[in-house]
Design an enzyme around this catalytic site. Sequence first.
Site, short mmCIF file in Angstrom:
data_model
loop_
_atom_site.label_atom_id
_atom_site.label_comp_id
_atom_site.label_asym_id
_atom_site.label_seq_id
_atom_site.Cartn_x
_atom_site.Cartn_y
_atom_site.Cartn_z
N ASP A 70 -7.29 2.87 12.87
CA ASP A 70 -5.98 3.52 12.76
C ASP A 70 -6.06 4.91 12.12
OD1 ASP A 70 -4.67 1.47 14.04
OD2 ASP A 70 -4.31 0.35 12.20
N ASP A 112 0.83 -1.22 0.00
CA ASP A 112 0.00 0.00 0.00
C ASP A 112 0.86 1.26 0.00
OD1 ASP A 112 -2.43 -1.32 0.00
OD2 ASP A 112 -2.69 -1.20 2.18
N SER A 139 -3.06 -9.29 6.62
CA SER A 139 -2.70 -7.90 6.88
C SER A 139 -2.15 -7.84 8.30
CB SER A 139 -3.95 -7.03 6.72
OG SER A 139 -3.78 -5.83 7.41
N ARG A 186 0.05 4.05 17.29
CA ARG A 186 -0.38 5.06 16.31
C ARG A 186 -0.17 6.50 16.74
NH1 ARG A 186 0.33 1.27 13.48
NH2 ARG A 186 -1.13 0.38 12.00
#
Length: 421
Positions: free
Chosen positions: A142, A32, A194, A113
């Site tokens: 996220d 990505d 993922s 995060r």
Amino acid sequence: MTDAARHTRTASYLAEPGEVQRVLLLYSGGLDTSVMLKWIQDEYEAEVVALTINLGQPGEDYDVVKGKAMQLGAVEAEVVDARDEFARDFIAPAIKANAIYGLAYPLFTALGRPLIAKLAVDYARKHGCDTIAHGCTGKGNDQVRIEATVATLAPELKVIAPVRGWQMGREEEIAYARQHGIPIKGGAEQTPYSIDDNLWGRSSEGKWIEHLDHAPEDDVFQLVTRPELAPDEPQTVQISFERGIPVALDGIPMGLVALLEHVAEIGCRHGVGIVDHIEDRIVGLKVRDIYEVPAAAILLPAHAELERLTGTIHQNQFKSGLDHQWAYLVYAGLWWEPLRENLDAYMDSVNERVTGTIGMKLYKGAARVVTRSSPNAVYDAALATFETSGGLFSQQASPGFIELWSLQSRMAHRLRASQEG
Ligand code: ARG
């Protein structure tokens, strides 16, 4: 979809195409963000500075990631080792708050995060970027954590989230990557899941994990040994805490990062820390995650045990509600909310006395408290065994206590009985 439609702003912090000249991209090296690195240059005619953050992802080669960023046209690529800061400022407070969301998730991603986004702000400013780009989708927590952090800490910066907007599926992304000479990992290194990971744990999502009736396939466990393959001999580890923070393993003092890594390694060997979790996301969906949290599965129960031992019944009853609130705020992306700091002040105050050592026995997937010792234990073996009470406790006083303790309950019961009768 026209470009204009794609870029219609739904929040003040999102960038209009004309505003994007130099982008700080949070770059992991995966598909990505690699596609993003190219796509941003083409779509916005903008320069891209790539930032990769080391939070202790096991087995990552940061030189390779950096090289890939440069190869894909980044004007600069930085790798930041933030493990100490992550451990000290994020994991340590989480331990003091016994932080668990939804009865099982120790929040490793949720804790990472805000730090990642804070560093993105620092490096965007350092490199004169106007915009921060991240690779989150529109379906997860996220995006909330990252954008809430940027909007809070840097109102002057804009955000773009291409993956959320471009609506390319995985196949299209791979096609785009091929067209633009973006190297794609293949063969054995290519994981179908993922993944997100750091010092405090690892999550896998996608594929069969989305089917709730599908039991975990073996290949999802890349970190923790499957319990059925773990050693037949149990191992007991001694975890020492000072003021709520783990400081030594089996009597050997170590810094928090090293301790987390060592405990994780031992936990992995014994199959400890596998969690199969259905979670209520902040954006409404429920999601199933497979978590591997070997360090958290040992350290959190050890800490909680020591905290209960050193606190009174009143402190212990009260704190669990605050722990819950702390975990929810952090899960929900509100790390910078002042309430979290208020709660931390309370957590610190309680943890002043959380010093001592807990023995944890590890065996085929289980981690269990077996020994405790603390100079601050609110515990007296003499009282517990009803020997000499030192004047603090008289068994003869108990019936009087019981009469008063149960008074209102007895009155209410009698009242109802007579009304119904
Ligand atoms: N469900 C967890 C959370 O919301 C883990 C998310 C993992 N993130 C990821 N991009 N794979 O915190």
